[in-house]
Scaffold this motif. Structure first.
Motif, short mmCIF file in Angstrom:
data_model
loop_
_atom_site.label_atom_id
_atom_site.label_comp_id
_atom_site.label_asym_id
_atom_site.label_seq_id
_atom_site.Cartn_x
_atom_site.Cartn_y
_atom_site.Cartn_z
N THR A 12 0.84 -1.37 0.05
CA THR A 12 -0.15 -0.11 -0.02
C THR A 12 0.63 1.32 -0.03
O THR A 12 0.38 2.30 -0.52
CB THR A 12 -1.11 -0.13 1.18
N ASN A 13 2.28 1.32 0.55
CA ASN A 13 2.86 2.36 0.68
C ASN A 13 3.47 3.00 -0.69
O ASN A 13 4.21 2.21 -1.44
CB ASN A 13 4.09 2.04 1.70
N LYS A 14 3.52 4.03 -0.97
CA LYS A 14 3.75 4.65 -2.24
C LYS A 14 4.62 6.10 -2.11
O LYS A 14 4.81 6.42 -2.79
CB LYS A 14 2.70 4.82 -3.16
N SER A 15 4.79 6.27 -0.84
CA SER A 15 5.14 7.72 -0.48
C SER A 15 6.00 7.48 0.62
O SER A 15 6.90 8.67 0.85
CB SER A 15 3.99 8.51 -0.22
N ARG A 16 6.14 6.67 1.55
CA ARG A 16 6.99 6.82 2.62
C ARG A 16 8.18 5.83 2.53
O ARG A 16 7.83 4.59 2.71
CB ARG A 16 6.32 6.68 3.80
#
Length: 80
Positions: A12-16
């Motif tokens: 789910t993570n695309k930014s951190r």
């Protein structure tokens, strides 16, 4: 870094993310004490010392903590 990342573990993570730059240090240690006896530069390694050939950059997911090579995060980022 001009390509999108996505974590292959939590998906789910695309930014951190944490970018980990690896800086190898070639040394010769004393086998009894563990103290550094000698430091080498890449162009003056002794014949029995193999130079570091690993990745310069590793990526850690800022959500789940997975640490992998950058290419793995890039491949998952290409998928939608």
């Amino acid at each position: 870094m001009t390509v999108p990342y996505r974590c292959p573990n939590c998906r789910t993570n695309k930014s951190r993310f944490n970018l980990i730059r690896q800086v190898p240090q070639s040394v010769k240690l004393n086998p009894q004490s563990g103290e550094v006896v000698e430091e080498f530069t890449n162009n003056q390694l002794d014949p029995f010392h193999t130079p570091y050939r690993g990745p310069e950059l590793r990526v850690q997911c800022g959500v789940c903590g997975l640490i992998e090579d950058e290419q793995r995060f890039i491949k998952f980022g290409e998928q939608n």
